[in-house]
Every structure is written in structure tokens, then in C-alpha cells.
Write a protein that holds these residues in place. Structure first.
Motif, PDB file in Angstrom:
ATOM      1  N   ASP A 216     -51.019 -40.614 -40.830  1.00 19.81           N
ATOM      2  CA  ASP A 216     -50.303 -40.297 -42.060  1.00 19.81           C
ATOM      3  C   ASP A 216     -48.918 -39.740 -41.736  1.00 19.81           C
ATOM      4  O   ASP A 216     -47.933 -40.032 -42.430  1.00 19.81           O
ATOM      5  CB  ASP A 216     -51.110 -39.295 -42.883  1.00 19.81           C
ATOM      6  CG  ASP A 216     -50.559 -39.109 -44.283  1.00 19.81           C
ATOM      7  OD1 ASP A 216     -49.885 -40.032 -44.781  1.00 19.81           O
ATOM      8  OD2 ASP A 216     -50.798 -38.050 -44.879  1.00 19.81           O
ATOM      9  N   MET A 217     -48.824 -38.948 -40.698  1.00 20.10           N
ATOM     10  CA  MET A 217     -47.539 -38.396 -40.266  1.00 20.10           C
ATOM     11  C   MET A 217     -46.598 -39.525 -39.836  1.00 20.10           C
ATOM     12  O   MET A 217     -45.410 -39.524 -40.165  1.00 20.10           O
ATOM     13  CB  MET A 217     -47.770 -37.422 -39.111  1.00 20.10           C
ATOM     14  CG  MET A 217     -46.536 -36.684 -38.636  1.00 20.10           C
ATOM     15  SD  MET A 217     -46.991 -35.509 -37.317  1.00 20.10           S
ATOM     16  CE  MET A 217     -45.391 -34.805 -36.927  1.00 20.10           C
ATOM     17  N   ILE A 218     -47.134 -40.496 -39.120  1.00 24.57           N
ATOM     18  CA  ILE A 218     -46.332 -41.651 -38.691  1.00 24.57           C
ATOM     19  C   ILE A 218     -45.824 -42.418 -39.902  1.00 24.57           C
ATOM     20  O   ILE A 218     -44.665 -42.849 -39.949  1.00 24.57           O
ATOM     21  CB  ILE A 218     -47.157 -42.555 -37.759  1.00 24.57           C
ATOM     22  CG1 ILE A 218     -47.422 -41.831 -36.435  1.00 24.57           C
ATOM     23  CG2 ILE A 218     -46.465 -43.895 -37.524  1.00 24.57           C
ATOM     24  CD1 ILE A 218     -48.446 -42.520 -35.549  1.00 24.57           C
ATOM     25  N   ALA A 219     -46.687 -42.574 -40.910  1.00 26.73           N
ATOM     26  CA  ALA A 219     -46.281 -43.284 -42.120  1.00 26.73           C
ATOM     27  C   ALA A 219     -45.266 -42.484 -42.927  1.00 26.73           C
ATOM     28  O   ALA A 219     -44.310 -43.043 -43.479  1.00 26.73           O
ATOM     29  CB  ALA A 219     -47.509 -43.592 -42.980  1.00 26.73           C
ATOM     30  N   GLU A 220     -45.457 -41.167 -42.998  1.00 31.86           N
ATOM     31  CA  GLU A 220     -44.570 -40.301 -43.773  1.00 31.86           C
ATOM     32  C   GLU A 220     -43.149 -40.308 -43.192  1.00 31.86           C
ATOM     33  O   GLU A 220     -42.167 -40.277 -43.926  1.00 31.86           O
ATOM     34  CB  GLU A 220     -45.112 -38.872 -43.790  1.00 31.86           C
ATOM     35  CG  GLU A 220     -44.304 -37.875 -44.576  1.00 31.86           C
ATOM     36  CD  GLU A 220     -44.458 -38.040 -46.078  1.00 31.86           C
ATOM     37  OE1 GLU A 220     -43.591 -37.541 -46.811  1.00 31.86           O
ATOM     38  OE2 GLU A 220     -45.449 -38.662 -46.512  1.00 31.86           O
ATOM     39  N   PHE A 221     -43.054 -40.376 -41.878  1.00 39.70           N
ATOM     40  CA  PHE A 221     -41.760 -40.323 -41.204  1.00 39.70           C
ATOM     41  C   PHE A 221     -41.505 -41.636 -40.469  1.00 39.70           C
ATOM     42  O   PHE A 221     -41.251 -41.666 -39.264  1.00 39.70           O
ATOM     43  CB  PHE A 221     -41.714 -39.122 -40.247  1.00 39.70           C
ATOM     44  CG  PHE A 221     -41.856 -37.806 -40.957  1.00 39.70           C
ATOM     45  CD1 PHE A 221     -40.755 -37.180 -41.521  1.00 39.70           C
ATOM     46  CD2 PHE A 221     -43.103 -37.223 -41.109  1.00 39.70           C
ATOM     47  CE1 PHE A 221     -40.885 -35.977 -42.204  1.00 39.70           C
ATOM     48  CE2 PHE A 221     -43.243 -36.017 -41.783  1.00 39.70           C
ATOM     49  CZ  PHE A 221     -42.127 -35.399 -42.338  1.00 39.70           C
ATOM     50  N   ASP A 222     -41.560 -42.735 -41.230  1.00 40.76           N
ATOM     51  CA  ASP A 222     -41.416 -44.048 -40.602  1.00 40.76           C
ATOM     52  C   ASP A 222     -40.004 -44.325 -40.112  1.00 40.76           C
ATOM     53  O   ASP A 222     -39.750 -45.310 -39.438  1.00 40.76           O
ATOM     54  CB  ASP A 222     -41.869 -45.157 -41.561  1.00 40.76           C
ATOM     55  CG  ASP A 222     -41.024 -45.240 -42.822  1.00 40.76           C
ATOM     56  OD1 ASP A 222     -40.183 -44.342 -43.040  1.00 40.76           O
ATOM     57  OD2 ASP A 222     -41.210 -46.195 -43.590  1.00 40.76           O
ATOM     58  N   PHE A 223     -39.048 -43.438 -40.444  1.00 40.85           N
ATOM     59  CA  PHE A 223     -37.696 -43.593 -39.919  1.00 40.85           C
ATOM     60  C   PHE A 223     -37.559 -43.002 -38.514  1.00 40.85           C
ATOM     61  O   PHE A 223     -36.491 -43.093 -37.899  1.00 40.85           O
ATOM     62  CB  PHE A 223     -36.676 -42.943 -40.866  1.00 40.85           C
ATOM     63  CG  PHE A 223     -36.915 -41.469 -41.120  1.00 40.85           C
ATOM     64  CD1 PHE A 223     -36.301 -40.511 -40.340  1.00 40.85           C
ATOM     65  CD2 PHE A 223     -37.748 -41.064 -42.141  1.00 40.85           C
ATOM     66  CE1 PHE A 223     -36.521 -39.171 -40.573  1.00 40.85           C
ATOM     67  CE2 PHE A 223     -37.968 -39.715 -42.402  1.00 40.85           C
ATOM     68  CZ  PHE A 223     -37.356 -38.760 -41.613  1.00 40.85           C
ATOM     69  N   ILE A 224     -38.638 -42.389 -38.015  1.00 39.47           N
ATOM     70  CA  ILE A 224     -38.684 -41.879 -36.641  1.00 39.47           C
ATOM     71  C   ILE A 224     -39.614 -42.783 -35.844  1.00 39.47           C
ATOM     72  O   ILE A 224     -40.678 -43.175 -36.326  1.00 39.47           O
ATOM     73  CB  ILE A 224     -39.193 -40.424 -36.601  1.00 39.47           C
ATOM     74  CG1 ILE A 224     -38.282 -39.512 -37.440  1.00 39.47           C
ATOM     75  CG2 ILE A 224     -39.275 -39.908 -35.171  1.00 39.47           C
ATOM     76  CD1 ILE A 224     -38.787 -38.087 -37.566  1.00 39.47           C
ATOM     77  N   ALA A 225     -39.224 -43.130 -34.647  1.00 38.98           N
ATOM     78  CA  ALA A 225     -40.040 -44.018 -33.816  1.00 38.98           C
ATOM     79  C   ALA A 225     -41.445 -43.448 -33.646  1.00 38.98           C
ATOM     80  O   ALA A 225     -41.623 -42.238 -33.433  1.00 38.98           O
ATOM     81  CB  ALA A 225     -39.385 -44.220 -32.451  1.00 38.98           C
ATOM     82  N   GLU A 226     -42.444 -44.324 -33.748  1.00 38.92           N
ATOM     83  CA  GLU A 226     -43.827 -43.879 -33.637  1.00 38.92           C
ATOM     84  C   GLU A 226     -44.076 -43.166 -32.308  1.00 38.92           C
ATOM     85  O   GLU A 226     -44.794 -42.154 -32.258  1.00 38.92           O
ATOM     86  CB  GLU A 226     -44.770 -45.081 -33.769  1.00 38.92           C
ATOM     87  CG  GLU A 226     -46.230 -44.704 -33.657  1.00 38.92           C
ATOM     88  CD  GLU A 226     -47.178 -45.880 -33.842  1.00 38.92           C
ATOM     89  OE1 GLU A 226     -48.333 -45.792 -33.369  1.00 38.92           O
ATOM     90  OE2 GLU A 226     -46.759 -46.890 -34.458  1.00 38.92           O
ATOM     91  N   ALA A 227     -43.480 -43.677 -31.236  1.00 41.82           N
ATOM     92  CA  ALA A 227     -43.666 -43.050 -29.919  1.00 41.82           C
ATOM     93  C   ALA A 227     -43.151 -41.616 -29.929  1.00 41.82           C
ATOM     94  O   ALA A 227     -43.747 -40.728 -29.286  1.00 41.82           O
ATOM     95  CB  ALA A 227     -42.956 -43.868 -28.846  1.00 41.82           C
ATOM     96  N   ASP A 228     -42.055 -41.351 -30.642  1.00 43.88           N
ATOM     97  CA  ASP A 228     -41.503 -39.991 -30.707  1.00 43.88           C
ATOM     98  C   ASP A 228     -42.437 -39.066 -31.490  1.00 43.88           C
ATOM     99  O   ASP A 228     -42.620 -37.900 -31.118  1.00 43.88           O
ATOM    100  CB  ASP A 228     -40.122 -40.014 -31.353  1.00 43.88           C
ATOM    101  CG  ASP A 228     -39.079 -40.708 -30.488  1.00 43.88           C
ATOM    102  OD1 ASP A 228     -39.339 -40.874 -29.278  1.00 43.88           O
ATOM    103  OD2 ASP A 228     -38.020 -41.085 -31.026  1.00 43.88           O
ATOM    104  N   ILE A 229     -43.026 -39.577 -32.575  1.00 37.46           N
ATOM    105  CA  ILE A 229     -43.977 -38.766 -33.349  1.00 37.46           C
ATOM    106  C   ILE A 229     -45.186 -38.412 -32.493  1.00 37.46           C
ATOM    107  O   ILE A 229     -45.642 -37.260 -32.466  1.00 37.46           O
ATOM    108  CB  ILE A 229     -44.425 -39.521 -34.614  1.00 37.46           C
ATOM    109  CG1 ILE A 229     -43.260 -39.680 -35.604  1.00 37.46           C
ATOM    110  CG2 ILE A 229     -45.587 -38.799 -35.293  1.00 37.46           C
ATOM    111  CD1 ILE A 229     -42.836 -38.418 -36.292  1.00 37.46           C
ATOM    112  N   ARG A 230     -45.712 -39.393 -31.797  1.00 35.11           N
ATOM    113  CA  ARG A 230     -46.879 -39.127 -30.941  1.00 35.11           C
ATOM    114  C   ARG A 230     -46.547 -38.121 -29.842  1.00 35.11           C
ATOM    115  O   ARG A 230     -47.357 -37.241 -29.517  1.00 35.11           O
ATOM    116  CB  ARG A 230     -47.391 -40.433 -30.336  1.00 35.11           C
ATOM    117  CG  ARG A 230     -48.026 -41.378 -31.364  1.00 35.11           C
ATOM    118  CD  ARG A 230     -48.613 -42.623 -30.716  1.00 35.11           C
ATOM    119  NE  ARG A 230     -49.241 -43.481 -31.697  1.00 35.11           N
ATOM    120  CZ  ARG A 230     -50.489 -43.342 -32.146  1.00 35.11           C
ATOM    121  NH1 ARG A 230     -51.243 -42.349 -31.656  1.00 35.11           N
ATOM    122  NH2 ARG A 230     -50.990 -44.161 -33.052  1.00 35.11           N
ATOM    123  N   ALA A 231     -45.335 -38.226 -29.279  1.00 31.47           N
ATOM    124  CA  ALA A 231     -44.931 -37.288 -28.231  1.00 31.47           C
ATOM    125  C   ALA A 231     -44.803 -35.869 -28.786  1.00 31.47           C
ATOM    126  O   ALA A 231     -45.191 -34.888 -28.125  1.00 31.47           O
ATOM    127  CB  ALA A 231     -43.607 -37.738 -27.616  1.00 31.47           C
TER     128      ALA A 231
END
Length: 381
Positions: A351-366
């Protein structure tokens, strides 16, 4: 997908930015050895138009002799489970096309992944909102008279041939038209200046026009000539955006919540000093790295993401809860995502990845991994 290098070939992006971007028009003929840039042909255009549920009166427009054709002349009410919508009738559209009317398919890029990807490339390259329209017109019939656009334009010619006329005048960074719509046509004609250049566009040619540049276009009046081209409208952010972004940040400071002194107090000096102080505080806020990051995040939000599904597969959710420990410091756009995560009683990483889809998924996971390592987040098993 076309890269910026391929779209501009043989002009390099560096030369384009230095000599043309925001400065003057650029015509790039297809030429030998150029990448295939005519990404829309008649067959594909017909297939996209056949997706009738995608089109409404506002998205599919018709024009003849510089005048818009009223939607009721080519649309019919269609009732489905969502209600009644005015949709173009293919039969009526065909009749009007036979009379020489032009067809404009607005916002066509979401219907084809490669066109969506080209829009996303331009969006990231110029920090802009981008959309594509397709224009179909016939020999000797002009859809639009002289005008200028409120955004930059990349026109990619796809089928047939069309002559574009560029005029010597240019509006200075326009964000709106200065006269009422019913007075625009004569005003454009009076202010366009002398003809500067005629450009004959052929399949694979690209034409760049900075915003505000006066122009018009006409399909060549040869028997059977029909023309098809795409225009990508490129609209970067400009100064107006900072007013909305600064408001929330400024109101955290009590100085911006304080009442103004009366205009007559101390001969007006009290009000002048108060305003000057607020101006200095606004300048300090705008210079903060955090504010720059917020503008960068706003630019990234403008990028359209292609829709992807993988049914019937369902992704497993990775659940987290914040702990009582403070998170480590972050910088850049991920700061907003961290604030969101720490404010949730419980959330899914997906959900966090979807909420902030303007940030690369790899950066969110990191970021989430770092928060978990620091003990600020705990994974729910």
C-alpha cells in the motif's frame, strides 16, 4: 519506447537544451538512419477509435473550417450501468469526415503502452505534465487557425503530409489567453506578425514549438491526401505552484498566523515592516532543501504510470506497525513516505508503494528496510 536521444536524432539532448528548449522552434526531418518515430499509423488509429467506450464528446472532438462541430452533431446518448453518457457515433463521425471535417482524439496516450511510455519519458526529462492528442485532417481543409499554445509542443508526423506555418511573434511565457474566447481568432491574426517559416511535415518528422509561438497548419491539398500526427503537450510547473506548497509550511510558523497591524499605524511603517519580515521568512522557506524536495516530488507526481495487472495472481501483503522508537533521518522525496508510514497504526508495504508511486519502488523498500533495522518499524508476522 523512444528515448529522448531517438526522438531528437540527430540533434543531441544537450544541444537541444542549450539552443532550442524554450527558445525557438526546431524541425527534425525523419532522414536516413533516423529511429522510427511515426508511432501511429492509420490501422492502429482506427483500432484505437474502435474502443468506443473510451471516447466521450470532450475526448473526441471534430472541427471544420476553424469552427468546432457541436457534439450533438456527431454524438448520441449511450446508457449503461454507469448512467447516460454522450458518446461519438462512428457512423456520424464518418459522415462528417467525408465532408472534410477534422478529427481530434484528445488524451490518446493512455490507450497504448508505447505512447504512455513516451509521455512518461518527456515528463521526466522536462519535469512536466504530458499528454498526447492525435489529429486527423484532409487535404486543403484547415482545422485550426493561427494560434499559440500555453505549453511546449512536440509534434510527431505519422501519415500523409502537412505544412506548418510559423510566424515571427511569440507571446512571453503565457499561462492564459488575454482576450475572451469569442475574440481569440481575430486577435491571433492581428498579433501573429509576418510569416517566418513554412515546414512540410512528413512521416517520422518531429517539430518542437516552445509555448507562445504563433503557428497554424494545413494538410496539403493533393487529391486523396489525409494527414495524421501526434502532438505531445509538455507543461512544466512554474512559479504559481510555490504559493500552494509554501502555504502549509508557512502556517507552521506563528508569524504567519499573527494579525496584520492596521495600515495607518505608525504612518504605515508597522505594516510595511511586518510584510517585509514575512517576505524574508518565505524566502528562507523556499531555499530549504526540504522545499526543493517537495517541488521535485510534485514534478514526479506528474508522470503517468502505465497500468499493469497480473490476474489471477494476487500479491501477498507485507504488514508493518510503527514502534515507539524514533525513525532515522532521511532526505529527499522519501521523507514524505516515512512520515506517512510512521503515522499509520498498521500498514502494508504494498500500500505504501502504491501511495507513493512517484518514488521508485526499490527506494521505498530500502527505506522500510532501514526503518525496520533501526527498530522504528516492526514486521507483523
Amino acid at each position: 519506447m523512444l528515448s529522448l536521444d531517438e526522438l531528437l536524432h540527430p540533434i543531441t539532448p544537450e544541444r537541444f537544451l542549450a539552443d532550442y528548449h524554450g527558445r525557438k522552434p526546431l524541425h527534425i526531418p525523419a532522414g536516413d538512419g533516423a529511429p522510427k518515430r511515426a508511432i501511429l499509423d492509420w490501422s492502429r488509429f482506427n483500432a484505437l477509435l474502435a474502443q468506443t467506450s473510451s471516447w466521450t464528446a470532450s475526448r473526441l472532438r471534430m472541427v471544420r473550417d476553424n469552427e468546432p462541430i457541436p457534439p450533438e452533431h456527431y454524438c448520441t446518448p449511450v446508457t449503461d450501468q454507469s448512467g447516460t453518457t454522450l458518446r461519438p457515433s462512428p457512423a456520424r463521425v464518418d459522415v462528417l469526415l467525408s465532408t472534410g471535417a477534422s478529427l481530434i482524439a484528445n488524451d490518446i496516450d493512455p490507450l497504448a503502452p508505447d505512447m504512455t511510455q513516451l509521455a512518461a519519458m518527456l515528463s521526466r526529462a522536462f519535469g512536466a505534465g504530458v499528454s498526447a492528442n492525435a489529429y486527423c485532417s484532409f487535404g486543403g481543409v484547415q482545422a485550426f487557425g493561427t494560434h499559440f499554445d500555453l505549453h511546449d509542443v512536440f509534434a510527431i508526423h505519422c501519415e500523409g503530409e502537412k505544412t506548418w506555418r510559423l510566424y515571427e511573434n511569440r507571446a512571453d511565457s503565457p499561462v492564459a489567453y488575454p482576450v475572451a474566447e469569442d475574440r481569440l481568432r481575430p486577435w491571433f491574426s492581428q498579433t501573429r506578425g509576418a510569416l517566418m517559416q513554412e515546414i512540410r511535415m512528413r512521416p517520422g518528422d518531429v517539430l518542437y514549438l516552445p509555448r507562445g509561438w504563433y503557428h497554424d497548419a494545413l494538410a496539403d491539398a493533393e487529391p486523396g491526401n489525409a494527414s495524421l500526427h501526434l502532438t505531445y503537450s509538455v507543461t512544466p510547473l512554474y512559479g504559481r505552484i510555490i504559493f500552494g506548497l509554501l502555504e502549509n509550511a508557512a502556517l507552521q510558523d506563528p508569524a504567519f498566523r499573527a494579525y496584520f497591524p492596521p495600515a495607518g499605524q505608525d504612518g504605515g511603517r508597522a505594516l510595511a515592516e511586518h510584510l517585509a519580515g514575512l517576505g524574508r521568512k518565505l524566502a528562507d522557506l523556499a531555499a530549504l532543501p526540504q522545499f526543493r524536495d517537495e517541488v521535485a516530488a510534485t514534478q514526479e507526481r506528474l508522470v503517468r504510470r502505465p497500468a499493469t495487472y497480473d490476474l489471477p495472481a494476487r500479491k501477498p501483503l507485507t504488514l508493518y506497525v510503527p514502534t515507539n522508537l524514533l525513525p532515522p533521518a532521511f532526505s529527499g522525496p522519501v521523507t514524505e513516505a516515512v512520515g506517512w508510514a510512521m503515522s499509520q497504526p498498521r500498514f502494508a508495504l504494498e500500500d505504501m508503494i502504491a501511495e507513493f508511486d512517484f518514488i521508485a519502488e526499490a527506494d521505498i523498500r530500502a527505506v522500510v528496510q532501514r526503518l525496520e533495522t533501526a527498530g522504528a518499524l516492526k514486521r507483523v508476522i
